[in-house]
Each structure stands twice: as structure tokens, then as C-alpha cells.
Design an enzyme around this catalytic site. Structure first.
Site, mmCIF file in Angstrom:
data_model
loop_
_atom_site.group_PDB
_atom_site.id
_atom_site.type_symbol
_atom_site.label_atom_id
_atom_site.label_comp_id
_atom_site.label_asym_id
_atom_site.label_seq_id
_atom_site.Cartn_x
_atom_site.Cartn_y
_atom_site.Cartn_z
ATOM 1 N N MET A 174 0.944 -1.265 -0.065
ATOM 2 C CA MET A 174 0.201 -0.073 0.083
ATOM 3 C C MET A 174 1.027 1.151 -0.310
ATOM 4 O O MET A 174 0.678 2.248 0.580
ATOM 5 C CB MET A 174 -0.568 0.143 1.146
ATOM 6 C CG MET A 174 -1.913 -1.045 1.166
ATOM 7 S SD MET A 174 -1.471 -2.701 2.173
ATOM 8 C CE MET A 174 -2.760 -3.509 1.534
ATOM 9 N N PRO A 175 1.882 1.317 -0.713
ATOM 10 C CA PRO A 175 2.808 2.416 -0.689
ATOM 11 C C PRO A 175 2.138 3.642 -1.352
ATOM 12 O O PRO A 175 1.254 3.441 -2.096
ATOM 13 C CB PRO A 175 4.084 2.143 -1.352
ATOM 14 C CG PRO A 175 3.918 0.603 -1.226
ATOM 15 C CD PRO A 175 2.756 0.147 -1.422
ATOM 16 N N ILE A 176 2.485 4.830 -0.825
ATOM 17 C CA ILE A 176 1.992 6.133 -1.726
ATOM 18 C C ILE A 176 3.372 6.665 -2.098
ATOM 19 O O ILE A 176 4.398 6.962 -1.416
ATOM 20 C CB ILE A 176 1.340 7.132 -0.723
ATOM 21 C CG1 ILE A 176 0.229 6.643 0.064
ATOM 22 C CG2 ILE A 176 1.108 8.382 -1.481
ATOM 23 C CD1 ILE A 176 -0.486 7.366 1.151
#
Lengths: 64, 64, 64, 64, 64, 64
Positions: free
Chosen positions: E1-3
Site C-alpha cells: 500500500m505504498p504512496i
């Protein structure tokens, strides 16, 4: 001269961050034509209690 | 009303952050004409394993 | 090697940004002991319709 | 598909973050018409020594 | 779930951004073990007057 | 004193931003116990060519 700020869940190893930093830098050099030295990358690590998608904390998703 | 987000390697003392906060605020008041009270500054501290330039983690640069 | 991300209302002149960039860099060199070349600063300009404090858009504050 | 990055003083409970994440997501779904699943929220927690307004660290404001 | 938030000088083509988005996503899937769908990338484009390194605006470096 | 940085696709109306700013501020006042005046919100608008999820630009998703 891009700045890359990556927000991730805490828990990646140094090995993983090393690889990500190398390879993301490679991508920017190859695709954006920027100088390697001008690229900076920072990992901002957050806990499962500090990250939500769809309105639900990661910490709560796991408990299900 | 500027927001200043500063990403730095962990390890600055409170004294250093105090001085940086004061002086960066001074600069914005003097040069941008913004109200002092409206300026917010946050330091986001990252470890040497979470910061890279030129594709190399700070942690790896030091070892050389 | 700090990264400084400044969110400001659009409308600063190049002269103002030049001075802010110089002086904020000076502050970080002098107070944090970082290499001048390693400091990057980006201005993210937003309109009065895209910035709020106290829950009120800048655009609405001015109309009063 | 908004990304919401919230910089706050450390010390909010998981309960508080859970509520904030839910309700901020609700607001974006209702007012911006975005898909619930596409909304991501991250809390970046900073200490009182790493946050300043008006040029004064939160840590120093409290001592007064 | 990286931004992933990438601050770049304006002027990259859609083709370049498409490739960067694809390949940076690949890197994160392969090295961090994250779900492809959970990765979001945003490019924040700034002008040469809004980006400085070493205290000097990009706009001024070019004129030399 | 939270700082809320919202990255969204360009195209929200002023009315939408006004409502989002009001209501997100309400949420933080009610749930985090912060002073209303201390809350700042900035919208960073990006185009469909500057935003990707799952490695695919928004601009490309629409064409399908």
C-alpha cells in the site's frame, strides 16, 4: 532532480529499501533523463495504526 | 500561510530544530510577506536506512 | 541532505522564491551542518481556493 | 482517488485515528464523489520538538 | 500500500510518466511484496522557478 | 495543529473544496481535540496524466 517521497508501512528491511532506492533511481534516470546524483528518495514509515485505505486502518483489516 | 515540511536525517538536537524553525520562519516573514502566526513547520525525521541520494542509501555511503 | 517542501499560495515572484531558496539553504547549512549541494527545495503553489485554515478557504476569507 | 497525508503531533490513540480515517473518508466520498476504496490516508506523527507554528516549537510553547 | 509522491520539473511527457508509473509500481511489487492495486503514484510538477538545489533555482542554473 | 495535504485529481469545484475543508476540519476538532484555528488544509491538484494506481495512469484507465 526528482524528489521521491514513499510512504510505506514500517517493516521493510534495509535490503528491501536498498533495492527499491537503486531500482527507482534507475527508472528515473532511464525514463525521465535526470542525473543520477540529483535524485533523492525518502521512505516515510508509518505503523498499521497510521495507515488507512477505504476508511479502514490497516490494523483493523488484519484482525478480520 | 506557508506550510514547510522538512525531511531530514534523524539526529538533529532540539536546539538545532528550534533555531531552524525560528530562522526559516523569519525568512518567510521577511521575503514572502506572510504573517508569522500562519507559518507551520514540521520536521519529518528519517533514518540513514530510509534516505537515499543517487540511488544509494545514506547508511551505505557511510560504510565506504 | 534535507528536502524542504514549501506549500504556498501562488503569486510569489521569482525574486521572492530566489531569496527564500538561498536563505533557507543558508539556515540549514549553518544550523544543521548539512552540505549546501545536498539541499533541495520545492515550492508547491496552490490557489486561494485550494488552501484553508480554521476550516475556511483563503478565497472566502478575503471576501469578508 | 485522493491521497490524504495528515501531519499530527504524536499521541493520538488508535481509536482517534480510526474515527478520523473513517470520517475523513466519508467526507471525501460524499463531497468529492470518489470511490471509497480509492481513498488512502496516512498519519505522519511528529514530536513536539519537530513541530513549530509562528517560529516556535510546540515543546517550547508548553513550557510557558 | 505504498504512496509514492514524486516532485519533478514540469515538462515530462505522458509517455514518460506512463513508463515511470508502470516501472516504479513493478519495483514496489517485486521488492516490497505489496499488492499492485494498492500502489498509488502522484507526480507533482513544479516549474524551474519553484525548484532549487544548493540554494539556487533551476531557472538560474540554466542561464549560466 | 494538524496539517492536511490532500492530493486529488484536478476538477473539484470551489464549492466541493469549501465543504471538504469545513468538514475535515470539523472531524479533526471533534476527534483529535485540536484547535480549529490551528488546522491547515491544502489541496494539491494533479491531472489524470499525473496520477496512477496499480501502475496505470488515470488518463489510460478512462480510455478503456
Amino acid at each position: 532532480m526528482p524528489i521521491v517521497q514513499i510512504t510505506v508501512l514500517a517493516g521493510r528491511t534495509v535490503k528491501q529499501k536498498r533495492k527499491i532506492a537503486q531500482r527507482v533511481t534507475d527508472v528515473l534516470v532511464e525514463e525521465a533523463g535526470t542525473r543520477r546524483e540529483g535524485i533523492t528518495i525518502a521512505f516515510h514509515e508509518v505503523s498499521k495504526e497510521s495507515y488507512a485505505s477505504g476508511g479502514i486502518l490497516m490494523a483493523d483489516k488484519e484482525q478480520k
